[in-house]
Design an enzyme around this catalytic site. Structure first.
Site, short mmCIF file in Angstrom:
data_model
loop_
_atom_site.label_atom_id
_atom_site.label_comp_id
_atom_site.label_asym_id
_atom_site.label_seq_id
_atom_site.Cartn_x
_atom_site.Cartn_y
_atom_site.Cartn_z
N ASP A 89 0.75 -1.04 0.10
CA ASP A 89 0.02 -0.01 0.06
C ASP A 89 0.71 1.32 -0.03
O ASP A 89 0.23 2.34 0.30
CB ASP A 89 -0.94 0.13 1.30
CG ASP A 89 -2.13 -0.94 1.09
OD1 ASP A 89 -2.18 -1.59 0.08
OD2 ASP A 89 -2.53 -1.02 2.07
N ASP A 237 -5.35 -8.27 14.42
CA ASP A 237 -4.81 -9.47 14.79
C ASP A 237 -5.39 -10.03 16.15
O ASP A 237 -5.65 -11.16 16.49
CB ASP A 237 -3.16 -9.68 14.89
CG ASP A 237 -2.83 -8.29 15.88
OD1 ASP A 237 -3.51 -7.55 16.20
OD2 ASP A 237 -1.49 -8.08 15.89
#
Length: 490
Positions: A89, A237
């Site tokens: 990105d 996460d």
């Protein structure tokens, strides 16, 4: 007012003592369920080996992307079963570098491709979810840009998925530059305590623990069954870990498999990392705990999960406690308490120091028997002071989470720094944190005044306690100002 001040002070001290007690509890769980437990049998080797997708989420990583791609392409695994997704990105010229390196690896025979997105929507969670749309692997290994998996990483982790209930295998983080500075040495100690003791104790005792965003392997169906990657917290996460485990998936931590990574050498980058982890954990707590407590899971799992997800709230308590320390001494004098009554503070200080010394002393001993940097006698008091000094930064993160203040995902800058002689003076991506540093220096001045008053008033029992806060705020504040306006190796 004096009575109210002391009531608040001792109430907060009691709550902080409970967090200290939890360290003893983790040590007990570690000893009972790992150190004295029979060794687990080695899992069978898969026949045939499964197809694996390796995901590499990147954002402006010009200094470490080549190192990462070299390490991943050196994995000892059949090429026809290995897919590598570079989820880039980047918004600077590192994207062109990544494309060139990826093309070179592709020409060398690797199934590797770069996936660029038009925007960073969802940040890392969005990049991982986007990669999952085209991923072909039954298992997904994830590595952040600063990690260096060893060639046998997949062969060491994948056999453990022979148990179809295992949804994720996490390995231990190692460090490539622990001896660079006092800052990196303290970070290494903190991470060793988290992985070696906390992860091992929770996992082996049957409590929940979490994927750490990197250096782990997921069963793809566990991600999908858990609801997939979500960007509504800063710790995607931790979020998917709890959702998957509530769904019944089991996780496994392998302390013997170590994946080295670069520790932040810049206090600004470290601040940003800690802010993200602290805020994200509280966001996950608000999101997950109601459904967790409604589930049929054992009480022990619910309680340990609650402590795990909310422990960062202790930073707000620590900040409030530090601000009340000097007023509590004035209140004791106003009420006519004898000077020796401040010995309560010294007793609490001793218990806290003992819990930190035992916890991180054991973590250091259990971590790396042949590590180049051994624990120094000054590291443990420095670690205690460092935790105090970070409470302004982390308290802000806690309050932002509690009051739903939205902030962007700020990745941790990496500079490919290993040795003490290397400098990051002229490198990009430096994070400036001078404003918080000035606030921490003001707090240090406050404790200079408190220390001088305690000495002259005869409250000598409080001097070690006040000194800890003075050193902690002073070190973090001074380091922040130095790295902001005169960057170097400190």
């Amino acid at each position: 007012m004096a009575v109210l001040t002391l009531s608040l002070y001792f109430g907060i001290l009691l709550l902080l003592s409970l967090y200290g007690f939890h360290r003893y509890w983790i040590l007990y769980l570690y000893w009972r369920h790992y150190k004295t437990a029979p060794r687990r049998a080695d899992p069978p080797i898969p026949t045939p080996w499964p197809r694996v997708t390796v995901q590499l989420p990147l954002y402006n990583e010009m200094y470490v992307v080549e190192r990462l791609l070299n390490a991943v392409c050196a994995l000892d695994y059949p090429r026809d079963l290995l897919e590598i997704q570079v989820l880039d990105d980047s918004s600077d010229d590192s994207a062109a570098l990544t494309d060139r390196l990826t093309e070179e690896k592709h020409r060398a025979g690797f199934d590797i491709k770069t996936l660029h997105r038009a925007d960073r929507r969802g940040f890392k969670a969005g990049a991982l979810a986007n990669g999952m749309k085209t991923a072909t692997g039954e298992f997904v290994a994830i590595f952040d840009a600063d990690f260096l998996p060893s060639p046998d990483f997949l062969r060491a982790t994948l056999p453990h998925f022979a148990d179809e209930r295992i949804g994720m295998v996490q390995t231990r983080w190692g460090h490539v530059n622990p001896g660079y500075s006092l800052l990196t040495r303290l970070q290494a100690l903190l991470l060793d305590g988290h992985f070696v003791l906390e992860h091992t104790a929770r996992n082996r005792s049957g409590a929940f623990f979490n994927f750490n965003g990197t250096a782990g392997v997921w069963r793809r169906s566990a991600i999908e069954d858990g609801g997939g990657w979500s960007d509504d917290t800063l710790t995607e996460d931790l979020d998917i870990s709890y959702r998957a485990q509530i769904r019944g998936w089991r996780f496994l931590f392998l302390p013997e498999v170590v994946c080295p990574a670069e520790l932040p050498v810049d206090i600004g980058a470290f601040r940003g990392q800690q802010h993200r982890w602290t805020k994200g954990a509280l966001q996950v707590a608000k999101k997950i705990l109601p459904s967790l407590w409604r589930s049929p899971l054992p009480f022990f799992v619910k309680l340990e999960s609650t402590i795990h997800l909310t422990s960062n709230a202790g930073y707000v308590l620590l900040l409030a406690f530090s601000l009340l320390l000097f007023p509590s001494l004035l209140a004791r004098r106003a009420l006519g308490w004898p000077a020796w009554a401040a010995g309560v503070d010294l007793g609490a200080f001793f218990l806290a120091a003992l819990s930190v010394a035992l916890f991180y002393g054991v973590a250091d001993r259990e971590s790396f028997p042949n590590r180049e940097i051994r624990l120094r006698w000054t590291d443990l008091p420095a670690l205690m002071a460092f935790g105090v000094g970070m409470c302004v930064n982390n308290s802000r993160a806690v309050l932002e989470a509690l009051f739903n203040v939205r902030t962007d995902f700020l990745r941790t800058a990496k500079y490919n720094i290993r040795d003490r002689g290397e400098s990051w003076l002229n490198k990009r991506y430096r994070t400036i944190s001078g404003s918080l540093g000035a606030l921490e220096m003001a707090a240090a001045v406050y404790f200079v005044v408190a220390l001088a008053w305690s000495w002259t008033a005869g409250y000598l029992w409080s001097v070690p306690f006040i000194g800890l806060f003075l050193v902690g705020y002073g070190y973090v504040g001074l380091l922040s100002l130095r790295h902001a306006f005169w960057p170097g190796k400190w």
